[in-house]
Design a protein around this motif. Structure first.
Motif, short mmCIF file in Angstrom:
data_model
loop_
_atom_site.label_atom_id
_atom_site.label_comp_id
_atom_site.label_asym_id
_atom_site.label_seq_id
_atom_site.Cartn_x
_atom_site.Cartn_y
_atom_site.Cartn_z
N LEU A 95 0.61 -1.36 0.14
CA LEU A 95 -0.01 0.05 -0.08
C LEU A 95 0.78 1.30 0.01
O LEU A 95 0.35 2.34 -0.54
N ALA A 96 1.87 1.10 0.45
CA ALA A 96 3.30 2.24 0.54
C ALA A 96 3.91 2.54 -0.70
O ALA A 96 4.52 3.40 -0.91
N GLY A 97 3.55 1.51 -1.50
CA GLY A 97 4.07 1.65 -2.87
C GLY A 97 5.64 1.05 -2.71
O GLY A 97 6.44 1.71 -3.73
N GLN A 98 6.02 0.55 -1.89
CA GLN A 98 7.48 0.27 -1.48
C GLN A 98 7.73 -1.40 -2.28
O GLN A 98 8.67 -1.77 -1.68
N GLN A 99 6.82 -1.89 -2.95
CA GLN A 99 7.21 -3.29 -3.63
C GLN A 99 8.26 -3.03 -4.35
O GLN A 99 8.06 -2.30 -5.60
N ASN A 100 9.32 -3.83 -4.45
CA ASN A 100 10.35 -3.99 -5.37
C ASN A 100 11.06 -5.19 -5.31
O ASN A 100 10.65 -6.23 -4.54
N ASP A 101 11.93 -5.54 -5.88
CA ASP A 101 12.92 -6.67 -6.01
C ASP A 101 13.43 -7.13 -4.70
O ASP A 101 13.41 -8.13 -4.28
N LEU A 102 13.67 -5.96 -3.75
CA LEU A 102 14.44 -6.19 -2.41
C LEU A 102 13.18 -6.66 -1.64
O LEU A 102 13.40 -7.73 -0.82
N THR A 103 12.14 -5.87 -1.35
CA THR A 103 11.12 -6.37 -0.58
C THR A 103 10.59 -7.60 -0.91
O THR A 103 10.20 -8.29 0.16
N ALA A 104 10.36 -7.85 -2.18
CA ALA A 104 9.65 -9.15 -2.57
C ALA A 104 10.79 -10.29 -2.20
O ALA A 104 10.27 -11.20 -1.63
N GLY A 105 11.96 -9.90 -2.26
CA GLY A 105 13.16 -11.13 -1.83
C GLY A 105 12.92 -11.23 -0.51
O GLY A 105 13.02 -12.40 -0.04
N LEU A 106 12.77 -10.46 0.09
CA LEU A 106 12.77 -10.43 1.64
C LEU A 106 11.52 -11.25 2.12
O LEU A 106 11.33 -11.99 2.98
N ALA A 107 10.41 -10.96 1.37
CA ALA A 107 9.19 -11.66 1.85
C ALA A 107 9.15 -13.22 1.23
O ALA A 107 9.04 -13.88 2.26
N TRP A 108 10.00 -13.20 0.30
CA TRP A 108 9.85 -14.57 -0.12
C TRP A 108 11.07 -15.41 0.59
O TRP A 108 10.79 -16.66 1.09
N ALA A 109 12.07 -14.72 1.23
CA ALA A 109 13.00 -15.37 2.16
C ALA A 109 12.30 -15.62 3.52
O ALA A 109 12.55 -16.78 4.02
N TYR A 110 11.28 -14.77 3.84
CA TYR A 110 10.60 -15.06 5.21
C TYR A 110 9.94 -16.37 5.02
O TYR A 110 9.82 -17.27 5.84
N VAL A 111 9.03 -16.28 3.94
CA VAL A 111 8.17 -17.59 3.72
C VAL A 111 9.13 -18.86 3.86
O VAL A 111 8.84 -19.93 4.03
N GLY A 112 10.25 -18.64 2.83
CA GLY A 112 10.93 -19.80 2.89
C GLY A 112 11.44 -20.50 4.24
O GLY A 112 11.48 -21.55 4.63
N LEU A 113 11.85 -19.52 5.13
CA LEU A 113 12.42 -19.80 6.24
C LEU A 113 11.38 -20.52 7.24
O LEU A 113 11.52 -21.38 7.95
N ARG A 114 10.05 -19.87 7.12
CA ARG A 114 8.98 -20.53 7.89
C ARG A 114 8.66 -21.74 7.43
O ARG A 114 8.26 -22.76 8.34
N ILE A 115 8.73 -22.21 6.22
CA ILE A 115 8.62 -23.53 5.65
C ILE A 115 9.62 -24.40 6.13
O ILE A 115 9.31 -25.51 6.83
N VAL A 116 10.99 -23.98 6.20
CA VAL A 116 11.85 -24.92 6.70
C VAL A 116 11.69 -24.85 8.14
O VAL A 116 11.70 -25.95 8.53
N HIS A 117 11.29 -23.98 9.07
CA HIS A 117 11.00 -24.08 10.26
C HIS A 117 9.92 -25.16 10.57
O HIS A 117 10.10 -25.92 11.49
N SER A 118 8.95 -25.02 9.80
CA SER A 118 7.74 -25.95 9.84
C SER A 118 8.25 -27.33 9.88
O SER A 118 7.97 -28.43 10.37
N LEU A 119 9.04 -27.68 8.60
CA LEU A 119 9.57 -28.82 8.16
C LEU A 119 10.48 -29.53 9.38
O LEU A 119 10.40 -30.69 9.84
N ILE A 120 11.30 -28.69 9.99
CA ILE A 120 12.13 -29.20 11.05
C ILE A 120 11.19 -29.66 12.19
O ILE A 120 11.42 -30.68 12.71
N GLN A 121 10.16 -28.72 12.45
CA GLN A 121 9.32 -28.90 13.72
C GLN A 121 8.52 -30.24 13.56
O GLN A 121 8.13 -30.98 14.47
N LEU A 122 8.07 -30.48 12.37
CA LEU A 122 7.06 -31.57 11.94
C LEU A 122 8.21 -32.89 11.76
O LEU A 122 7.50 -34.10 11.54
N THR A 123 9.42 -32.86 11.75
CA THR A 123 10.23 -33.94 11.59
C THR A 123 11.20 -34.21 12.78
O THR A 123 11.01 -34.52 13.76
N VAL A 124 12.44 -33.65 12.71
CA VAL A 124 13.56 -33.97 13.76
C VAL A 124 13.27 -33.04 14.84
O VAL A 124 13.63 -33.43 16.01
#
Length: 145
Positions: free
Chosen positions: A86-115
């Motif tokens: 909404l602030a118009g600050q969507q760019n490659d960097l902020t999108a990359g950080l958003a995807w990094a966060y999601v990737g890390l949360r998925i990894v967190h889930s997989l760790i918690q659900l397995t080992v």
């Protein structure tokens, strides 16, 4: 495409991805919890208080704990993603950080659900928090300029 921006450049596409992941974990939780409760002959009404299902097997509890974790800190992620958009600050960097966060949360889930190694989970959780902090600082500086 999200308003002329590819999904990989959008901060909204990772939002959809984390919502989908959270719903998948919800299914996983009940696929584990319902059979475990049935096997233990636990009346569903017994689950009305926090901690009342602590006697369930680890895999059923881990799935429920992970679902709860996906309802906690990611609320900051969702708010930050929508603010960024909404602030118009969507760019490659902020999108990359958003995807990094999601990737890390998925990894967190997989760790918690397995080992379920707490130190490993904490490391991934900390990295995801650092991503949120960096993203917040970038957006805040952009909003102030």
């Amino acid at each position: 495409m999200i308003q002329g921006v590819s999904c990989l450049q959008s901060v909204l596409a990772p939002v959809l991805a984390l919502i989908g992941w959270s719903l998948l974990i919800w299914l996983w939780m009940y696929a584990k919890r319902i059979p475990a409760m049935s096997k233990a002959k636990i009346d569903p009404q017994a689950a009305r208080f926090p901690g009342s299902l602590n006697g369930l097997p680890d895999d059923a509890r881990q799935a429920a704990d992970n679902y709860n974790h996906l309802m906690e800190q990611p609320t900051i992620f969702y708010a930050l993603a929508f603010f960024t958009y909404l602030a118009g600050q969507q760019n490659d960097l902020t999108a990359g950080l958003a995807w990094a966060y999601v990737g890390l949360r998925i990894v967190h889930s997989l760790i918690q659900l397995t080992v379920n190694r707490v130190t490993l989970r904490f490391l991934v959780f900390s990295l995801s928090t650092i991503v949120l902090i960096a993203w917040t600082v970038i957006v805040a500086l952009g909003a102030l300029s």
